[in-house]
Scaffold this active site. Structure first.
Site, short mmCIF file in Angstrom:
data_model
loop_
_atom_site.label_atom_id
_atom_site.label_comp_id
_atom_site.label_asym_id
_atom_site.label_seq_id
_atom_site.Cartn_x
_atom_site.Cartn_y
_atom_site.Cartn_z
N ASN A 15 0.86 -1.18 0.00
CA ASN A 15 0.00 0.00 0.00
C ASN A 15 0.90 1.24 0.00
O ASN A 15 1.86 1.31 0.75
CB ASN A 15 -0.91 0.02 1.23
CG ASN A 15 -1.85 1.21 1.24
OD1 ASN A 15 -1.44 2.34 1.45
ND2 ASN A 15 -3.14 0.95 1.03
N SER A 19 -4.94 -0.18 -2.69
CA SER A 19 -5.27 1.18 -2.28
C SER A 19 -6.53 1.18 -1.44
O SER A 19 -7.49 0.45 -1.73
CB SER A 19 -5.47 2.07 -3.52
OG SER A 19 -5.80 3.39 -3.14
N GLU A 20 -6.53 1.99 -0.36
CA GLU A 20 -7.67 1.97 0.56
C GLU A 20 -8.96 2.51 -0.03
O GLU A 20 -10.03 2.35 0.55
CB GLU A 20 -7.34 2.68 1.88
CG GLU A 20 -6.96 4.13 1.79
CD GLU A 20 -5.46 4.33 1.75
OE1 GLU A 20 -4.98 5.28 2.38
OE2 GLU A 20 -4.77 3.54 1.07
N ASN A 21 -8.88 3.15 -1.20
CA ASN A 21 -10.12 3.57 -1.86
C ASN A 21 -10.71 2.46 -2.71
O ASN A 21 -11.71 2.66 -3.39
CB ASN A 21 -9.92 4.84 -2.69
CG ASN A 21 -8.93 4.66 -3.83
OD1 ASN A 21 -7.96 3.95 -3.70
ND2 ASN A 21 -9.19 5.31 -4.95
N GLY A 22 -10.10 1.26 -2.69
CA GLY A 22 -10.74 0.11 -3.28
C GLY A 22 -10.15 -0.42 -4.56
O GLY A 22 -10.88 -0.89 -5.45
#
Length: 221
Positions: free
Chosen positions: A26, A49-52
């Site tokens: 990440n 990525s934490e937005n998917g």
């Protein structure tokens, strides 16, 4: 202090050396997001990525951007073959379950014991902490990629963080525009110095206490 695009790319290239085959990685916003640009084509790694996004690729060429495909910082990215999209709950579940092998983050301060403060300067507006706490706390390895000095010329590698902490004792490596440090057993170790800086330059510009690696290298970026 700020840095030019050429130096940012050189630091991202140095950080890319820490990405190993088959890792799930990440990347934070800013300089860390440039890391995929410095891996060879077909390198077996998964960027999350934490937005998917699972399977995020390098920045697209000019004119090839997809307005619906961006990283957590809002900048255009590509999708690797076999990549997929998820909602944020799945993305954060991966992070909180410790599935991320490596995260490379920017920071405002890092202490000599590996504490990180990277989400807010009191009095300034920010959109929120994002995934910083989860990543810093749960990733198997945390690398910080940042300038050595802040805009006032003060060291960002400090004895104790004076800004609100993101997480404690989590950083294992710091890469700046001047040097590379590792943190082992709460001990800060200077491993690499980047040309044209000298050992004296690092001493004068680093607030934290550190020891010298027995394999200290002078590197030309």
């Amino acid at each position: 202090m700020g840095m030019g695009n050429e130096l940012k790319d050189k630091l991202a290239k140095r950080a890319a050396l820490e990405v190993k085959e088959h890792m799930i990685v990440n990347l934070g916003i800013g300089i860390p997001s440039l890391v995929p640009n410095h891996l060879p084509p077909g390198f077996p790694v998964v960027f999350q990525s934490e937005n998917g996004i699972i399977g995020m690729g390098p920045s697209p060429g000019e004119g090839k951007e997809d307005e619906n495909l961006c990283n957590a910082g809002g900048f255009p990215v590509s999708l690797m073959k076999g990549g997929c999209y998820t909602d944020s709950s799945i993305a954060f579940a991966m992070i909180r379950r410790g599935k991320i092998d490596l995260t490379i983050l920017g920071s405002l301060q890092v202490s000599e014991k590996g504490d990180i403060a990277n989400w807010i300067i009191p009095g300034k507006k920010v959109p929120g902490m994002g995934g910083a706490t989860e990543l810093a706390s749960r990733a198997k390895k945390v690398i910080v990629l940042m300038t050595h000095l802040d805009k006032s010329g003060e060291s960002k590698i400090v004895r104790e963080c004076t800004l609100p902490l993101t997480a404690r004792s989590c950083v294992s490596m710091i890469i700046t525009d001047r040097a590379v440090f590792t943190i082992e057993n709460d001990q800060l170790i200077l491993c690499e110095i980047f040309n044209p800086y000298t050992l004296q330059d690092i001493k004068e510009s680093t607030d934290a206490r550190y020891t010298l690696s027995s394999c200290l290298k002078y590197i030309r970026l």
